[in-house]
Design a protein around this motif. Structure first.
Motif, short mmCIF file in Angstrom:
data_model
loop_
_atom_site.label_atom_id
_atom_site.label_comp_id
_atom_site.label_asym_id
_atom_site.label_seq_id
_atom_site.Cartn_x
_atom_site.Cartn_y
_atom_site.Cartn_z
N LYS A 117 35.06 26.04 87.63
CA LYS A 117 34.14 25.13 86.96
C LYS A 117 32.79 25.17 87.66
O LYS A 117 32.70 24.94 88.88
N VAL A 118 31.75 25.48 86.93
CA VAL A 118 30.42 25.60 87.51
C VAL A 118 29.47 24.48 87.07
O VAL A 118 28.40 24.31 87.67
N ALA A 119 29.82 23.75 86.05
CA ALA A 119 29.00 22.63 85.59
C ALA A 119 29.85 21.73 84.71
O ALA A 119 30.77 22.20 84.03
N HIS A 120 29.53 20.46 84.75
CA HIS A 120 30.24 19.51 83.90
C HIS A 120 29.41 18.23 83.78
O HIS A 120 28.45 18.01 84.54
N GLY A 121 29.77 17.38 82.84
CA GLY A 121 29.08 16.12 82.66
C GLY A 121 29.62 15.37 81.46
O GLY A 121 30.59 15.78 80.83
N GLY A 122 28.97 14.29 81.14
CA GLY A 122 29.41 13.47 80.02
C GLY A 122 28.67 12.14 80.01
O GLY A 122 27.94 11.81 80.95
N GLU A 123 28.87 11.40 78.96
CA GLU A 123 28.19 10.11 78.81
C GLU A 123 28.97 9.28 77.79
O GLU A 123 29.59 9.82 76.87
N SER A 124 28.94 7.98 77.99
CA SER A 124 29.59 7.07 77.05
C SER A 124 28.71 5.84 76.87
O SER A 124 27.83 5.56 77.68
N MET A 125 28.97 5.10 75.83
CA MET A 125 28.20 3.90 75.53
C MET A 125 29.10 2.90 74.81
O MET A 125 30.12 3.25 74.22
N SER A 126 28.72 1.63 74.90
CA SER A 126 29.42 0.62 74.12
C SER A 126 29.10 0.84 72.64
O SER A 126 27.96 1.13 72.28
N PHE A 127 30.12 0.72 71.81
CA PHE A 127 29.94 0.95 70.38
C PHE A 127 30.74 -0.09 69.60
O PHE A 127 31.44 -0.93 70.19
N TYR A 128 30.63 -0.01 68.28
CA TYR A 128 31.34 -0.95 67.42
C TYR A 128 32.41 -0.22 66.62
O TYR A 128 32.18 0.88 66.11
N LEU A 129 33.56 -0.86 66.54
CA LEU A 129 34.65 -0.37 65.70
C LEU A 129 34.59 -1.14 64.39
O LEU A 129 34.63 -2.37 64.40
N GLN A 130 34.52 -0.44 63.29
CA GLN A 130 34.34 -1.08 61.99
C GLN A 130 35.54 -0.83 61.10
O GLN A 130 36.02 0.30 60.98
N ASP A 131 36.03 -1.91 60.47
CA ASP A 131 37.07 -1.79 59.45
C ASP A 131 36.64 -2.58 58.23
O ASP A 131 35.46 -2.92 58.08
N ASP A 132 37.57 -2.91 57.34
CA ASP A 132 37.20 -3.57 56.09
C ASP A 132 36.87 -5.05 56.25
O ASP A 132 36.45 -5.70 55.29
#
Length: 432
Positions: free
Chosen positions: A102-117
Motif C-alpha cells: 500500500k503506497v497511499a490511502h485516505g477517506g472522509e466521512s460526514m454526518s448525513f440524513y437517512l430518509q424514508d417515507d
C-alpha cells in the motif's frame, strides 16, 4: 501441550462463533423503525443517504457521504537461498517473490440524513462499521493518467510498474441499512444515530438485511467448523506424540468431539437465553414508549387548545376594534373631526393603518398538524411494539428456542389493538 494450545484456540473459535450468532439474532429480531418513530436505544432503520452538501470521492469523483480509497503497487524480486545437505554439499536455489504494498490511502466521512417515507434522521458515522459499494477497482500502468494523477510520484523498490486503485463509498441517494444506538441531539429536540461504546452494534451498510443475516450465518458455520477441526487436530497430534508410532487410539478424538459438542451446546443455550431476555426488554421498552406518547398527547393537546383559544380571542378583539373604528369614521361627516365616543384613539397608536395580517387560521392549521403528528407518533409506537412483540412471541414458539424459553419461564405478550388506545381520550373544544 499441543492439546491444550489447540483447545484454547478452539474455545476462541467458539467465542467468535457465538458473538457472530448474537449479532445475527439481533439483526433478525429487531424490527425496522421509521425515522419519525425512532426511540432512544438500539434501533434498526432503512432509507436513502441524503445531504445538502455531499462529499466528492477522491478517485471516482462520486457524490457521497462517505468514501475510503487506497493505492497499492506491485513488486517482484528474485530471492536466492543457500542450503547445506547432510553430506556437507552446498545447494543454491532461486525463486521469485511478488506482492502488493500500500503506497497511499485516505477517506472522509460526514454526518448525513437517512430518509424514508416518514421523514429524515441524522446519522453520525464516526465509529461505525461501514460496508459501502465499490466505486472504483482498477489496475493500471504508468501510461494511464490515474497512475500518477491519483498515486504518489515515487516508485517503491523492485516495482513492476503496476498499481491497483480501489475505492468504496456510500453514494448519495443510495439505500442503506443502519443499526445503531439512538440518542437525543444536542442542538434540537430530535434523535440521531451515533456511536456508543455500550451499543451491541453500529453498522451502516448498502447490503440488505437478508444479505447481512446470511453473511453472519456463514461466519457462524466457519467459526464452529474451524473450532471443531482444531479440537480434533489437537487430540490427534497429542496422541501421535504419546504413541511414538505405536498406533493411534481413537478415544482422545472421541473425547475432543464430545467436549467440543458440550461446549457448543452450553454456549448456544447461553446465547439464546441472553437473546430472549434482550428481546423481552425491547418489548417492555416498546410498551413504555406507547405510554410516553399517550401521556404526551394527554398533556400537549389541552395546552395547544388553550393557546389557540387565546390567540383566537385576541384576534377577535382586534376585529371588533376595527369594526368600531370603521363605524365611528362612517358616522363622522367628511372634513369634520368627530368626537371619540368609544375612547379608541389611544389604541390607534398600536394598530397599524392597514388591515392586520391575522394569524388565527395559521394557528388552527398548526393545531391540526400537531394533532396529526401526535397520532402518528402513537401509531408508530404501537407498530413498533407489535412488531417486536411478534418477534418475541415467535421466538418463544419455534424450535429449539422454545425449550430455553420454557426453562426460563418466559411468557408471550399480547399484541396491541385499537381498543387499547381508547383510554383517556383527548377531545379538542374550540367553541365557547
Amino acid at each position: 501441550m499441543i492439546l491444550i494450545l489447540c483447545g484454547l484456540v478452539a474455545l476462541g473459535c467458539l467465542v467468535g462463533g457465538f458473538r457472530t450468532l448474537r449479532k445475527k439474532r439481533l439483526v433478525d429480531d429487531l424490527p425496522t423503525s421509521k425515522t419519525r418513530g425512532v426511540f432512544i436505544g438500539i434501533s434498526e432503520l432503512k432509507g436513502t443517504a441524503e445531504s445538502d452538501a455531499p462529499l466528492t470521492s477522491f478517485l471516482a469523483g462520486v457524490r457521497c457521504v462517505y468514501y475510503s480509497w487506497q493505492v497499492e503497487e506491485q513488486w517482484s524480486r528474485v530471492v536466492t537461498t543457500t542450503s547445506t545437505d547432510a553430506k556437507g554439499n552446498t545447494h543454491v536455489s532461486t525463486h521469485t517473490e511478488t506482492g502488493w504494498t500500500k503506497v497511499a490511502h485516505g477517506g472522509e466521512s460526514m454526518s448525513f440524513y437517512l430518509q424514508d417515507d416518514t421523514g429524515i434522521l441524522r446519522i453520525v458515522p464516526e465509529g461505525a462499521r461501514i460496508n459501502g459499494v465499490t466505486t472504483l477497482s482498477k489496475t493500471c500502468s504508468p501510461g494511464d493518467v490515474l497512475y500518477y494523477g491519483k498515486g504518489p510520484a515515487e516508485q517503491i523498490a523492485n516495482s513492476t510498474h503496476k498499481r491497483r486503485f480501489s475505492e468504496t463509498a456510500l453514494p448519495l441517494h443510495t439505500m442503506l441499512y443502519v443499526m445503531g444506538q439512538a440518542r437525543e441531539r444536542s442542538d434540537i429536540a430530535a434523535a440521531e444515530i451515533a456511536a456508543d461504546k455500550n451499543a451491541a452494534m453500529f453498522l451502516i451498510s448498502t447490503r440488505t438485511e437478508k444479505q447481512i443475516s446470511a453473511g453472519y450465518l456463514w461466519g457462524i458455520w466457519l467459526w464452529f467448523f474451524f473450532g471443531l477441526c482444531l479440537a480434533v487436530g489437537g487430540a490427534v497430534g497429542s496422541e501421535l506424540l504419546k504413541s511414538s508410532g505405536a498406533g493411534l487410539n481413537g478415544q482422545p478424538v472421541i473425547w475432543a468431539v464430545v467436549g467440543f459438542a458440550v461446549a457448543l451446546l452450553l454456549g448456544w443455550v447461553w446465547t439464546v437465553y441472553n437473546s430472549l431476555i434482550s428481546l423481552r426488554n425491547m418489548v417492555r421498552r416498546g410498551w413504555s414508549q406507547v405510554d410516553i406518547q399517550l401521556k404526551r398527547r394527554f398533556d400537549l393537546i389541552p395546552n395547544l387548545e388553550s393557546i389557540v383559544k387565546g390567540y383566537r380571542d385576541y384576534e377577535s378583539g382586534t376585529q371588533a376594534l376595527l369594526a368600531e373604528l370603521r363605524a365611528q369614521a362612517e358616522a363622522t361627516p367628511p372634513g369634520v373631526v368627530g368626537a371619540d365616543f368609544k375612547g379608541i384613539s389611544p389604541l390607534l397608536r398600536v394598530v397599524i393603518e392597514k388591515y392586520p395580517d391575522l394569524k388565527a387560521s395559521e394557528s388552527f392549521l398548526k393545531l391540526q398538524q400537531a394533532l396529526a403528528d401526535t397520532e402518528q407518533r402513537i401509531a408508530l409506537a404501537r407498530d413498533y411494539f407489535n412488531n417486536v412483540a411478534t418477534f418475541y412471541n415467535t421466538r418463544l414458539e419455534i424450535v429449539p428456542d422454545r425449550f430455553v424459553a420454557a426453562v426460563a419461564r418466559l411468557r408471550p405478550r399480547a399484541l396491541m389493538s385499537a381498543a387499547d388506545f381508547e383510554r383517556a381520550p383527548v377531545i379538542v373544544h374550540l367553541a365557547d
